[in-house]
Design an enzyme around this catalytic site. Structure first.
Site, mmCIF file in Angstrom:
data_model
loop_
_atom_site.group_PDB
_atom_site.id
_atom_site.type_symbol
_atom_site.label_atom_id
_atom_site.label_comp_id
_atom_site.label_asym_id
_atom_site.label_seq_id
_atom_site.Cartn_x
_atom_site.Cartn_y
_atom_site.Cartn_z
ATOM 1 N N HIS A 1 0.793 -1.246 0.000
ATOM 2 C CA HIS A 1 0.000 0.000 0.000
ATOM 3 C C HIS A 1 0.826 1.297 0.000
ATOM 4 O O HIS A 1 0.791 2.074 0.946
ATOM 5 C CB HIS A 1 -1.030 0.025 1.128
ATOM 6 C CG HIS A 1 -0.600 -0.539 2.453
ATOM 7 N ND1 HIS A 1 0.600 -0.252 3.032
ATOM 8 C CD2 HIS A 1 -1.241 -1.383 3.301
ATOM 9 C CE1 HIS A 1 0.681 -0.890 4.178
ATOM 10 N NE2 HIS A 1 -0.417 -1.586 4.362
ATOM 11 N N ASP B 1 -6.200 -4.543 0.569
ATOM 12 C CA ASP B 1 -6.049 -4.295 2.006
ATOM 13 C C ASP B 1 -7.426 -4.274 2.680
ATOM 14 O O ASP B 1 -7.669 -3.463 3.571
ATOM 15 C CB ASP B 1 -5.279 -2.993 2.274
ATOM 16 C CG ASP B 1 -4.809 -2.884 3.724
ATOM 17 O OD1 ASP B 1 -4.887 -3.883 4.462
ATOM 18 O OD2 ASP B 1 -4.370 -1.784 4.121
HETATM 19 O O1 DOR Z 1 -5.741 0.363 7.803
HETATM 20 C C1 DOR Z 1 -5.234 -0.711 8.074
HETATM 21 N N1 DOR Z 1 -5.969 -1.707 8.617
HETATM 22 N N2 DOR Z 1 -3.939 -0.895 7.846
HETATM 23 C C2 DOR Z 1 -3.293 -1.980 8.309
HETATM 24 O O2 DOR Z 1 -2.098 -2.039 8.188
HETATM 25 C C3 DOR Z 1 -4.007 -3.033 9.039
HETATM 26 C C4 DOR Z 1 -5.444 -3.023 8.721
HETATM 27 C C5 DOR Z 1 -6.245 -3.824 9.706
HETATM 28 O O3 DOR Z 1 -5.915 -4.980 9.921
HETATM 29 O O4 DOR Z 1 -7.225 -3.296 10.234
#
Ligand code: DOR
Length: 440
Positions: free
Chosen positions: A223, A296
């Site tokens: 990302h 993600d």
């Molecule tokens: O926004 C995010 N959520 N970035 C991350 O690195 C982890 C992810 C999560 O697992 O909630």
């Protein structure tokens, strides 16, 4: 049929779960089930190499069943799941537990990441060979969960243990600690890109690129969120040693508007930033500086997201909306159809040395998605399958939506509804033994 090289009119023949022939006018083999896709677009099934499905530990947010159903609905036939569950996936027994949970419950094919830590760093080279393992993931900065490898010495130990490509969340922990300590009461979520600022991402990525050069270990930068990191990647020119990924959110949302419209529902790490970054990321995806897309997908419950910043957790659901958004990029003229097949099918397979996926060529798994390229207008909330229950794109007029998803020759999703029982299996990687029972 869309591939990274061409858009052509062709038939695809799948037998025993594998593609057996591709070409014009193949005819109808006796006993075949025929899907007429005339006038439609056919892509290889998408590969989403970065999702968080929360099982075990936080299944009120998502589980392997609901998350993989959202994947199937979005034309994603393979996912790689991240290790920041509870317990975190930091040893083979946790990986085996996830594979067992996924059997007969995951709707699409899959693999799971091992999370790196100071404690397990020296064992990772052996453990990354385990069946169903997508590789090792490093969190250089704290995010959701407890995984963290903050210092260069430990990151170097991780990089020197093993040989597969290592996936890295690149935000600088010392700067994060400093920035979070300075947050005053009442700070709005729109400050998120200034808290986890450009410097935070750039410092970590600079450190990481130094370590890649020093150790010569292949790394996948997850990302990417800043124009400055794009400049760094180009400048350092590490070739195949460094591949990089971008999320649809960093390509389709921008600050400050998205925070005004959606508040903490679009809070993620690293943050969605201004249009200057968004445009640099779009250009870098089109020209290949950024190798692939990963959603993600990071669902949280509505009541958790409603907590005041910075208690509101970071993460946006997205596994279901990758293809619809990329087709919108094609309509808007900044990506070609062939690019869509490159960044969401062929490239993720290449980055992780995934076998038999990402291309509709003879011998590959018969995974595909059929899309009606007519403008479909806003995506309906009722189509969404993630337990998160929302998407920041329900008001966006998407240019196309998956109609039929096929996994190893079997229709698994059609007209916004699942078809048949869940039959996702662990995938295979080049040079890594297949999972027991996955050879059928
Ligand atoms: O926004 C995010 N959520 N970035 C991350 O690195 C982890 C992810 C999560 O697992 O909630």
């Amino acid at each position: 049929m869309v591939s990274p090289r061409s858009v052509s009119v062709a038939d695809v023949c799948i037998e025993g779960g594998r593609v057996t022939a591709v070409g014009p006018n193949l005819g109808e083999p006796a006993g075949a089930t025929v899907i007429d896709a005339a006038g439609k677009l056919v892509f290889p099934g998408l590969i989403d190499p970065q999702v968080h499905f929360r099982e075990p530990g936080n299944t009120h947010k998502e589980d392997l069943e609901s998350g993989s159903l959202a994947a199937a609905a979005g034309g994603v036939t393979t996912f790689f799941e991240m290790p920041n569950t509870n317990p975190a996936t930091t040893a083979p027994e946790f990986l085996e537990d996830k594979l067992a949970r996924a059997a007969n419950r995951a709707h699409v094919d899959h693999a799971f990441f091992l999370g790196a830590s100071a404690e397990n760093a020296d064992r990772l080279g052996e453990w990354e060979q385990a069946p169903g393992c997508a590789g090792v993931k490093v969190f250089m900065g704290s995010s959701t969960g407890s995984l963290l490898v903050a210092d260069d010495e430990t990151i170097e130990r991780v990089l020197r243990s093993g040989r597969r490509r290592v996936a890295v969340h690149s935000e600088d922990e010392p700067r994060l600690v400093e920035r979070y300590a300075a947050i005053g009461p009442g700070t709005p979520v729109s400050e998120h890109p200034n808290i986890r600022d450009v410097e935070c991402a750039v410092r970590a990525t600079r450190r990481l690129l130094d370590l890649v050069e020093k150790t010569r270990r292949p790394v996948h930068l997850l990302h990417v969120s800043t124009a400055e990191e794009i400049a760094l990647i180009r400048e350092r020119d590490l070739g195949e040693l460094l591949t990089a990924e971008v999320t649809p959110n960093h390509l389709f949302l921008c600050a400050p508007e998205c925070y005004e419209a959606f508040g903490s529902r679009v809070q993620m790490n690293p943050p969605v930033r201004t249009v200057r970054h968004r445009d640099a990321l779009r250009e870098a995806l089109a020209d290949g500086t950024l190798t692939c897309i990963g959603s993600d997908h990071a669902p949280h419950a509505a009541d958790e997201k409603a907590l005041p910043y910075p208690k509101s957790p970071s993460g946006i659901p997205g596994v279901q909306t990758i293809l619809g958004l990329l087709l919108t990029a094609v309509r808007d003229g900044w990506l070609g159809l062939e690019d869509v097949a490159r960044v969401s099918c062929a490239a993720p397979a290449r980055v992780y040395a995934l076998e038999a996926k990402g291309a509709l060529t003879p011998g590959a798994d018969g995974d595909l998605v059929i899309v009606d390229p007519g403008e479909l207008g806003p995506l309906q909330e009722s189509w969404l399958r993630s337990r998160a229950g929302y998407s920041p794109y329900t008001d966006t007029a998407l240019a196309g939506w998956p109609e039929v998803t096929v996994l190893r020759g079997r229709v698994i999703y059609r007209d916004h509804a699942p078809v048949g029982a869940a039959d996702g299996r662990a995938v295979r990687f080049t040079g890594i033994a297949p999972a027991v029972g996955q050879l059928k």
